[in-house]
Write an enzyme that holds these catalytic residues in place. Structure first.
Site, PDB file in Angstrom:
ATOM      1  N   GLY A  88       0.822  -1.217   0.000  1.00 41.18           N
ATOM      2  CA  GLY A  88       0.000   0.000   0.000  1.00 41.18           C
ATOM      3  C   GLY A  88       0.848   1.255   0.000  1.00 41.18           C
ATOM      4  N   GLY A 122      -0.507   4.809  -0.928  1.00 35.25           N
ATOM      5  CA  GLY A 122      -1.595   5.386  -0.149  1.00 35.25           C
ATOM      6  C   GLY A 122      -1.139   6.564   0.697  1.00 35.25           C
ATOM      7  CD  GLN A 123      -3.871  10.317   4.883  1.00 35.40           C
ATOM      8  OE1 GLN A 123      -4.598   9.403   5.273  1.00 35.40           O
ATOM      9  NE2 GLN A 123      -3.932  11.536   5.369  1.00 35.40           N
ATOM     10  CG  ASP A 144      -0.357   0.739  -4.052  1.00 33.10           C
ATOM     11  OD1 ASP A 144      -0.367   1.385  -2.983  1.00 33.10           O
ATOM     12  OD2 ASP A 144      -1.390   0.506  -4.718  1.00 33.10           O
ATOM     13  NE  ARG A 154      -2.629   4.356  -7.498  1.00 29.46           N
ATOM     14  CZ  ARG A 154      -2.485   5.514  -6.863  1.00 29.46           C
ATOM     15  NH1 ARG A 154      -2.982   5.667  -5.638  1.00 29.46           N
ATOM     16  NH2 ARG A 154      -1.858   6.502  -7.435  1.00 29.46           N
ATOM     17  CE1 TYR A 166      -9.845   0.269   7.909  1.00 23.35           C
ATOM     18  CE2 TYR A 166     -10.955   1.917   9.246  1.00 23.35           C
ATOM     19  CZ  TYR A 166      -9.795   1.386   8.713  1.00 23.35           C
ATOM     20  OH  TYR A 166      -8.594   1.992   8.989  1.00 23.35           O
ATOM     21  CE  LYS A 223      -7.234  -1.908   9.350  1.00 21.15           C
ATOM     22  NZ  LYS A 223      -5.900  -2.404   8.922  1.00 21.15           N
TER      23      LYS A 223
HETATM   24  C1  AKB Z   1     -11.165   6.136   8.282  1.00 19.17           C
HETATM   25  O1  AKB Z   1     -11.725   7.227   8.458  1.00 19.17           O
HETATM   26  O2  AKB Z   1     -11.743   5.132   7.853  1.00 19.17           O
HETATM   27  C2  AKB Z   1      -9.699   6.025   8.663  1.00 19.17           C
HETATM   28  C3  AKB Z   1      -9.511   5.495  10.044  1.00 19.17           C
HETATM   29  C4  AKB Z   1      -9.920   6.299  11.206  1.00 19.17           C
HETATM   30  O3  AKB Z   1      -9.020   4.411  10.209  1.00 19.17           O
HETATM   31  N1  AKB Z   1      -9.069   7.297   8.530  1.00 19.17           N
END
Ligand code: AKB
Length: 327
Positions: free
Chosen positions: A12, A15-16, A38, A40, A147, A151
């Site tokens: 990655g 990415g940012q 990545d 990409r 997400y 995690k």
């Molecule tokens: C998001 O907003 O999904 C991320 C995070 C807080 O993990 N920046």
């Protein structure tokens, strides 16, 4: 680490966080010893010039293994992930990339006996049942986004690999990250980056969160400091592994706008909350990071005022030079 020479793979890396982390690691360990990767196929010429770049889809274990063997990698920073807002639009993709990608990285670390791996987590592991103020290290983890689910599962899986296979996995729960080099994508906290670009370019911003939505945030230099600080910590001081709470600052869109207005008097903000509001409301407002302080000496350096000043300085200079690219 068993092998003293660091040979690092960053997934990655476009990415940012991945892009700036790659740069920082190259400053520290040398360009040739940090392999950017990545999915990409369009890295910038600057990224290609700066050191080795490999196209890697983290779902293809073979291509990760080939790259590790090709360069003699012993450490991975696994930064590929689908974030909260995109995850809600594409839950199956988020599960696949975040879970199976992480599983591949952990399995490869075990099989190839790598020294150490960094797998970031997020404040998205928390949910509405978690205390929202000064959220403890050990607390209820019942996220309401896919997400967050991935995690939490990744943290638990990482802990399993530590206990079961004695692998050195580390990670912290990133808050929203604010930066000016690579734009974030698909997160709920992304407003806190977009607002700066819009302030500098148009002196106004329409925010997708409500004015009083308080969230934990961190400036990129602190994010890099935390990531490297944790990875360099003495393993035997660590009681936690892949889910350290880390705190930088907390603010609402209203407070951030007021801080920007101190520098750009004509700046104005309006609010048009969308589906990301619900996600933000399920997350904590402030974080207790005493475990990170005690186990590896974590302290942030930036607050709202210093971060805002720095962001506006950098972006205004770029605007003057005609090098400010935004969307
Ligand atoms: C998001 O907003 O999904 C991320 C995070 C807080 O993990 N920046």
């Amino acid at each position: 680490m068993t092998n003293n020479k660091h040979k690092i793979l960053v997934t990655g890396a476009l990415g940012q966080i991945g892009s700036e982390l790659t740069e920082k690691l190259r400053e520290k360990y040398g360009s040739d010893d940090v392999i950017a990767s990545d999915i990409r196929t369009d890295p910038s010429p600057a990224m290609l010039d700066a050191g080795p770049y490999e196209i890697i889809d983290v779902l293809q274990a073979d291509s990760i293994i080939n790259t590790i063997k090709k360069y003699g990698i012993n450490t991975i920073y696994h930064m590929s992930a689908i974030l909260s807002a995109t995850g809600e639009k594409k839950p199956q993709l988020a599960w696949n990339v975040n879970m199976n990608g992480t599983y591949n990285i952990l399995e490869i670390t075990r099989e190839l006996e790598l020294n150490r791996v960094f797998i970031p987590s997020s404040i998205a592991v928390f949910g509405p049942e978690t205390p929202r103020e000064n959220t403890p290290q050990e607390t209820v983890l019942l996220p309401k986004t896919i997400y967050g689910v991935t995690k939490v599962a990744s943290e638990i899986l990482a802990d399993y690999y530590v206990q079961r296979f004695n692998i050195d996995v580390r990670g912290c729960r990133y808050p929203g990250i604010i930066s000016h080099k690579t734009l974030p994508g698909g997160g709920t906290t992304d407003y806190a980056v977009a607002i700066f670009y819009e302030a500098v370019l148009h002196q106004k911003y329409i925010c997708f969160l409500k004015e009083d939505t308080n969230l934990p945030m961190m400036y990129m230099p602190d994010c890099l400091k935390a990531t490297l600080g944790l990875m360099e910590a003495d393993r035997y001081r660590l009681h936690h592994h892949a889910g350290f709470n880390i705190s930088g600052m907390s603010f609402t869109p209203g407070e951030l706008a007021a801080e920007i207005k101190k520098h750009i008097l004509s700046f104005s903000i309006s609010y048009l909350p969308d589906e990301r509001q619900k996600i933000a409301e399920s997350w904590p407002q402030t974080i207790d990071d005493s475990a990170a302080q005690q186990e590896w000496g974590w302290t942030p350096e930036h607050n709202l005022a210093s971060m805002t000043r720095d962001m506006l300085d950098v972006l205004s200079t770029r605007l003057e030079k005609g090098t400010l690219n935004y969307r």
